[in-house]
Design a protein around this motif. Structure first.
Motif, PDB file in Angstrom:
ATOM      1  N   ASP A 175       1.002  -1.504  -0.164  1.00  0.00           N
ATOM      2  CA  ASP A 175      -0.444  -0.248  -0.041  1.00  0.00           C
ATOM      3  C   ASP A 175       0.847   1.202   0.022  1.00  0.00           C
ATOM      4  OD1 ASP A 175      -2.432  -1.840  -0.472  1.00  0.00           O
ATOM      5  OD2 ASP A 175      -3.059  -1.156   2.387  1.00  0.00           O
ATOM      6  N   ALA A 176       2.099   0.755   0.718  1.00  0.00           N
ATOM      7  CA  ALA A 176       2.686   2.488   1.253  1.00  0.00           C
ATOM      8  C   ALA A 176       3.725   2.170  -0.116  1.00  0.00           C
ATOM      9  CB  ALA A 176       3.918   2.361   1.839  1.00  0.00           C
ATOM     10  N   GLU A 177       3.663   1.549  -1.021  1.00  0.00           N
ATOM     11  CA  GLU A 177       4.455   1.704  -2.815  1.00  0.00           C
ATOM     12  C   GLU A 177       3.179   1.967  -3.736  1.00  0.00           C
ATOM     13  OE1 GLU A 177       5.575  -2.482  -3.488  1.00  0.00           O
ATOM     14  OE2 GLU A 177       7.282  -2.023  -2.444  1.00  0.00           O
ATOM     15  N   GLU A 178       2.442   1.921  -3.662  1.00  0.00           N
ATOM     16  CA  GLU A 178       1.303   1.948  -4.104  1.00  0.00           C
ATOM     17  C   GLU A 178       0.706   4.135  -3.838  1.00  0.00           C
ATOM     18  OE1 GLU A 178      -2.653   4.050  -5.561  1.00  0.00           O
ATOM     19  OE2 GLU A 178      -1.781   3.324  -3.719  1.00  0.00           O
ATOM     20  N   ARG A 179       1.100   4.207  -2.775  1.00  0.00           N
ATOM     21  CA  ARG A 179       0.630   5.560  -1.929  1.00  0.00           C
ATOM     22  C   ARG A 179       1.430   6.428  -2.937  1.00  0.00           C
ATOM     23  NH1 ARG A 179       1.321   9.142   1.960  1.00  0.00           N
ATOM     24  NH2 ARG A 179      -0.199  10.480   2.534  1.00  0.00           N
ATOM     25  N   ARG A 180       2.895   5.773  -2.899  1.00  0.00           N
ATOM     26  CA  ARG A 180       4.204   6.699  -3.337  1.00  0.00           C
ATOM     27  C   ARG A 180       3.909   6.938  -4.730  1.00  0.00           C
ATOM     28  NH1 ARG A 180       6.929   9.398  -4.654  1.00  0.00           N
ATOM     29  NH2 ARG A 180       9.205   9.256  -5.172  1.00  0.00           N
ATOM     30  N   GLY A 181       3.630   6.084  -5.015  1.00  0.00           N
ATOM     31  CA  GLY A 181       3.471   6.048  -6.820  1.00  0.00           C
ATOM     32  C   GLY A 181       2.420   7.113  -7.170  1.00  0.00           C
ATOM     33  N   ARG A 182       1.567   8.168  -6.372  1.00  0.00           N
ATOM     34  CA  ARG A 182       0.425   9.058  -6.392  1.00  0.00           C
ATOM     35  C   ARG A 182       1.480  10.286  -6.050  1.00  0.00           C
ATOM     36  NH1 ARG A 182      -3.778   8.860  -3.790  1.00  0.00           N
ATOM     37  NH2 ARG A 182      -3.323   6.663  -1.916  1.00  0.00           N
ATOM     38  N   LEU A 183       1.992  10.057  -5.093  1.00  0.00           N
ATOM     39  CA  LEU A 183       2.667  11.915  -5.091  1.00  0.00           C
ATOM     40  C   LEU A 183       2.797  12.352  -6.402  1.00  0.00           C
ATOM     41  CD1 LEU A 183       4.658  10.860  -1.520  1.00  0.00           C
ATOM     42  CD2 LEU A 183       2.219  11.391  -2.358  1.00  0.00           C
ATOM     43  N   ALA A 184       3.382  13.992  -5.957  1.00  0.00           N
ATOM     44  CA  ALA A 184       3.807  14.778  -7.440  1.00  0.00           C
ATOM     45  C   ALA A 184       5.590  14.475  -7.472  1.00  0.00           C
ATOM     46  CB  ALA A 184       3.511  16.244  -6.502  1.00  0.00           C
ATOM     47  N   VAL A 185       6.032  14.080  -6.321  1.00  0.00           N
ATOM     48  CA  VAL A 185       7.341  14.394  -6.347  1.00  0.00           C
ATOM     49  C   VAL A 185       7.727  12.844  -7.355  1.00  0.00           C
ATOM     50  CG1 VAL A 185       9.272  13.735  -5.722  1.00  0.00           C
ATOM     51  CG2 VAL A 185       8.016  15.325  -4.746  1.00  0.00           C
ATOM     52  N   PRO A 186       8.322  12.536  -8.362  1.00  0.00           N
ATOM     53  CA  PRO A 186       8.161  11.563  -9.338  1.00  0.00           C
ATOM     54  C   PRO A 186       8.588   9.789  -8.582  1.00  0.00           C
ATOM     55  CG  PRO A 186       9.160  13.411 -10.768  1.00  0.00           C
ATOM     56  CD  PRO A 186       8.855  13.651  -9.328  1.00  0.00           C
ATOM     57  N   PRO A 187       8.411   8.938  -8.878  1.00  0.00           N
ATOM     58  CA  PRO A 187       9.133   7.717  -8.676  1.00  0.00           C
ATOM     59  C   PRO A 187      10.618   7.809  -8.578  1.00  0.00           C
ATOM     60  CG  PRO A 187       6.700   7.139  -9.449  1.00  0.00           C
ATOM     61  CD  PRO A 187       7.598   8.643  -9.680  1.00  0.00           C
ATOM     62  N   GLN A 242       5.225  -0.136  11.193  1.00  0.00           N
ATOM     63  CA  GLN A 242       4.332  -0.012  12.184  1.00  0.00           C
ATOM     64  C   GLN A 242       2.998  -0.097  11.700  1.00  0.00           C
ATOM     65  OE1 GLN A 242       4.274   4.586  11.088  1.00  0.00           O
ATOM     66  NE2 GLN A 242       6.480   4.977  11.828  1.00  0.00           N
ATOM     67  N   GLY A 243       2.766  -0.999  10.389  1.00  0.00           N
ATOM     68  CA  GLY A 243       1.843  -1.285   9.892  1.00  0.00           C
ATOM     69  C   GLY A 243      -0.096  -0.314   9.903  1.00  0.00           C
ATOM     70  N   ARG A 244       1.161   0.753   9.359  1.00  0.00           N
ATOM     71  CA  ARG A 244      -0.220   2.178   8.566  1.00  0.00           C
ATOM     72  C   ARG A 244       0.106   2.556   7.442  1.00  0.00           C
ATOM     73  NH1 ARG A 244      -1.743   5.652  12.478  1.00  0.00           N
ATOM     74  NH2 ARG A 244      -1.931   7.272  11.172  1.00  0.00           N
ATOM     75  N   VAL A 245      -0.414   3.096   6.719  1.00  0.00           N
ATOM     76  CA  VAL A 245      -0.584   3.753   5.548  1.00  0.00           C
ATOM     77  C   VAL A 245      -1.469   5.309   5.719  1.00  0.00           C
ATOM     78  CG1 VAL A 245      -0.325   4.279   3.073  1.00  0.00           C
ATOM     79  CG2 VAL A 245       0.900   2.149   3.853  1.00  0.00           C
ATOM     80  N   PRO A 246      -0.566   6.361   5.416  1.00  0.00           N
ATOM     81  CA  PRO A 246       0.637   6.963   5.621  1.00  0.00           C
ATOM     82  C   PRO A 246       1.369   7.137   6.965  1.00  0.00           C
ATOM     83  CG  PRO A 246      -0.603   8.646   5.820  1.00  0.00           C
ATOM     84  CD  PRO A 246      -2.130   7.876   6.371  1.00  0.00           C
ATOM     85  N   VAL A 247       2.781   6.740   6.626  1.00  0.00           N
ATOM     86  CA  VAL A 247       3.242   7.013   7.635  1.00  0.00           C
ATOM     87  C   VAL A 247       3.660   7.259   8.371  1.00  0.00           C
ATOM     88  CG1 VAL A 247       5.382   7.717   6.784  1.00  0.00           C
ATOM     89  CG2 VAL A 247       5.786   5.765   8.203  1.00  0.00           C
TER      90      VAL A 247
END
Length: 368
Positions: free
Chosen positions: A23-35, A52-57
């Protein structure tokens, strides 16, 4: 009191949540800064989210430096750049705020805890809250005798477990782990060589206070002789720690195992914590998933151990001072990774507007 069996930790330790990491990887792909633009910071954020077992961190709010202190009898063999039995002087520097780790910890907002597992000094020289945990005074010279009795090895393991529980119960959300010792790198190199099946010369480094060539040869010989004593007990982690470990080494091993049970992420420092990690990995193969290697210290034994645990150091700045200093330098990077992952805006959908990542509903995904 029942006998401690380290193999039980294999059933107690689970890996960090793989679903949360995805989920964290998928969410990273949606951020404005390019992967890829943030380099390893993305990996650190995803590791922390899974721990932590959570997104967002969540931000790191209560980091803690935990240092286990002891003197090793092998230092009397001229293998260290410091006099045998002088580790308490290093402890005093940490407590007085004059050591590198103490100065940086204050700057980075991390508390520091020093645990005397086996210093060879009068307890009156240090505060009660430091010395009250001591398992024994110093340790045996591992090239000719056991470092600890079986009972002392178990007591030191239980000490580490207890400290890990105390830190988790107090709300510590990230531990920077280190040691304060004299002779510790010789003990650590012996453990690494024994567990990796290598010769003494492959794992022998110069130590935190670099030694000359003659001392290095003495160190190689001491590790070679210690390996002869280690190999017959390789199948029993507690017996191995008693034979060629020490009170601090056993305590760190117990701390690492119980921190993984309690889902507390840990940043490892140098060769001593890496060697303890190898022993812990032998007991519970999932445990290293809860650790980061903070830095490459230049010790060949550390490189061998980290390779065996598939841990890649966050930093490689040649810091050899020990006492958790190198690992502590990695803390701001982990904090930065968490902040960016949580607060960078997400991409605006076609025809829409962006939003703050930190403002996403907490129902993204969260597990305890």
């Amino acid at each position: 009191m029942t006998t401690l069996n380290l193999d039980d930790f294999s059933d107690l330790i689970e890996r960090p949540d793989g679903g949360v990491r995805r989920d964290a990887e998928e969410r990273r792909g949606r951020l404005a800064v390019p992967p890829g633009a943030l380099g390893r910071l993305d990996e650190l954020a995803e590791w922390l989210a899974a721990a932590q077992g959570r997104v967002p961190v969540k931000p790191i709010e209560r980091p803690r430096v935990v240092l286990f202190a002891a003197d090793h009898g092998i230092a009397a063999g001229g293998v260290s750049g410091r006099p045998a039995g002088s580790a308490h002087e290093l402890v005093r520097g940490v407590l007085d705020g004059t050591s590198p780790v103490a100065i940086l910890a204050e700057r980075f907002g991390a508390g520091v805890r020093v645990v005397d597992a086996g210093l060879d000094c009068d307890p009156a020289l240090l505060p009660e809250d430091v010395v009250r945990h001591r398992v024994r005074r110093g340790s045996g010279r591992i090239d000719v005798e056991d470092a600890l009795t079986a009972e002392e090895a178990e007591a030191a393991l239980r000490l580490g477990i207890r400290i890990a529980d105390e830190e988790a119960d107090s709300g510590t959300d990230l531990v920077v782990l280190g040691d304060i010792s004299v002779g510790g790198t010789t003990v650590a190199a012996t453990l690494v060589a024994a567990l990796c099946g290598t010769d003494a010369s492959v794992v022998t480094g110069r130590g935190g206070l670099p030694i000359d060539d003659l001392a290095w040869m003495r160190k190689c010989a001491a590790i070679r002789d210690s390996l002869r004593r280690a190999r017959p007990v390789l199948g029993d982690q507690t017996a191995l720690l008693a034979a060629v470990g020490g009170a601090d080494v056993a305590a760190i091993t117990g701390f690492l195992l119980q921190s993984a049970v309690r889902r507390t992420p840990v940043i490892l420092d140098g060769v001593v914590s890496a060697a303890c990690g190898l022993v812990a990995q032998r007991a519970a193969f999932r445990a290293p998933d809860w650790w980061l290697a903070g830095q490459g210290s230049g010790e060949p034994g550390q490189a061998k151990a980290l390779d065996r645990m598939a841990l890649n150091p966050v930093l490689d700045h040649g810091v050899t001072v020990g006492e958790g200093t190198g690992a502590l330098l990695a803390l701001p990077l982990v904090q930065a990774a968490a902040a960016l992952a949580a607060e960078l805006p997400v991409k605006a959908p076609p025809g829409g507007s962006g939003e703050r990542a930190a403002g996403e509903p907490p129902a993204d995904r969260k597990t305890d």
